[in-house]
Design a protein around this motif. Structure first.
Motif, PDB file in Angstrom:
ATOM      1  N   SER A  15     -52.618  77.740  13.605  1.00 33.85           N
ATOM      2  CA  SER A  15     -53.015  77.769  15.161  1.00 33.85           C
ATOM      3  C   SER A  15     -51.855  77.536  16.060  1.00 33.85           C
ATOM      4  O   SER A  15     -51.664  77.889  17.053  1.00 33.85           O
ATOM      5  CB  SER A  15     -53.476  76.156  15.264  1.00 33.85           C
ATOM      6  N   SER A  16     -50.423  77.801  15.236  1.00 32.49           N
ATOM      7  CA  SER A  16     -49.332  77.964  16.027  1.00 32.49           C
ATOM      8  C   SER A  16     -48.134  78.216  15.357  1.00 32.49           C
ATOM      9  O   SER A  16     -48.065  78.309  14.064  1.00 32.49           O
ATOM     10  CB  SER A  16     -49.213  76.443  16.937  1.00 32.49           C
ATOM     11  N   ARG A  39     -56.858  72.366  14.335  1.00 33.01           N
ATOM     12  CA  ARG A  39     -56.938  72.260  15.806  1.00 33.01           C
ATOM     13  C   ARG A  39     -57.794  73.482  16.175  1.00 33.01           C
ATOM     14  O   ARG A  39     -57.467  74.648  16.431  1.00 33.01           O
ATOM     15  CB  ARG A  39     -55.725  72.403  16.484  1.00 33.01           C
ATOM     16  N   LYS A  42     -57.016  75.651  19.416  1.00 25.82           N
ATOM     17  CA  LYS A  42     -55.983  76.598  19.161  1.00 25.82           C
ATOM     18  C   LYS A  42     -56.473  77.798  18.406  1.00 25.82           C
ATOM     19  O   LYS A  42     -56.082  78.771  18.686  1.00 25.82           O
ATOM     20  CB  LYS A  42     -54.833  75.696  18.529  1.00 25.82           C
TER      21      LYS A  42
END
Length: 235
Positions: A15-16, A39, A42
């Motif tokens: 997600s990141s 998440r 995201k």
């Protein structure tokens, strides 16, 4: 040239940060990608970004890697959509400053559950079909903390030493099966996990894409080449 056309990867912790960067590089190389993280908002945002790159297909699956049944469901869903998984990238991780003297038992448990059990659960879920096909590649995103320990990193380093041991042992287990294993150990990377570690005299942190390119290097080697260990540090 799209080096990963027709290939499919699962990326945990997608997600990141490093996970999102890895997913971007895979799609840029023509591969399909399964995004796994907790998440959902995201994941959805990244999926919308990635589908604009070209012909690659993207699937998002909300997954908590500390729960074995969720990891098994992730792999099953991915296989249903893409038939086979070529690369499983164990990227999900937690880096908490919780030395032994802190007594922060819950933080220790979080790091152990995500950084060790999450890796093993992922391997366990994807490995049988890779062995059956005599083809596949497992990437474990570790850390230079798996080589070095500071007074603040005792438990975190312990989990990353464990990931290195898992990678080394698994590579030996899988010798001559056709399934490859790569352990990638980044130094300090500019992500939300390291945003509070600064100091004006520090070396420039690595960028997430630097680690993503290391993943691409490992998975695009000829089938007879098994890149076991990559360490990436700032200059």
């Amino acid at each position: 040239m799209e080096q990963l056309s027709g290939k499919t990867a699962i990326v945990t912790g997608a997600s990141s940060g490093i996970g999102a960067a890895i997913a971007r590089e895979i799609v840029k190389e023509g591969g399909n990608v399964v995004l796994a993280a907790r998440r959902t908002e995201k994941l959805a945002e990244l999926e919308r970004e990635l589908v604009k790159y070209g012909n690659s297909k993207v699937l998002s699956v909300q997954t908590d890697v500390t729960k074995n049944h969720e990891v098994e469901a992730l792999v099953k869903q991915a296989e249903q959509k893409f038939q086979q998984i070529d690369f499983f990238i164990n990227n999900a991780g937690q880096m908490l400053t919780a030395p032994i003297r802190s007594g922060k038992v819950e933080e220790w448990e979080t790091m152990i559950d995500v950084n060790i059990k999450g890796v093993i659960f992922g391997i366990n879920a994807v490995l049988p079909t890779m062995i059956e096909r005599s083809n596949g590649h497992i990437i474990n995103v570790c850390s230079v903390a798996g080589f070095e320990v500071t007074k603040a990193s005792t438990v975190y380093s312990a989990t990353k030493y464990a990931v290195r041991a898992i990678s080394a042992g698994l590579e030996k287990e899988l010798a001559r099966t056709g399934v490859r294993v790569t352990n990638i150990s980044p130094g300090m990377v500019d992500t939300s996990l390291t945003s509070n570690s600064g100091g004006h005299n520090e070396r420039k942190k690595l960028e997430t894409k630097d680690i993503a390119k290391a993943v691409i290097y490992a998975v695009t080697q000829p089938s007879y080449v098994n890149v076991n260990e990559i360490t990436v540090r700032p200059v």
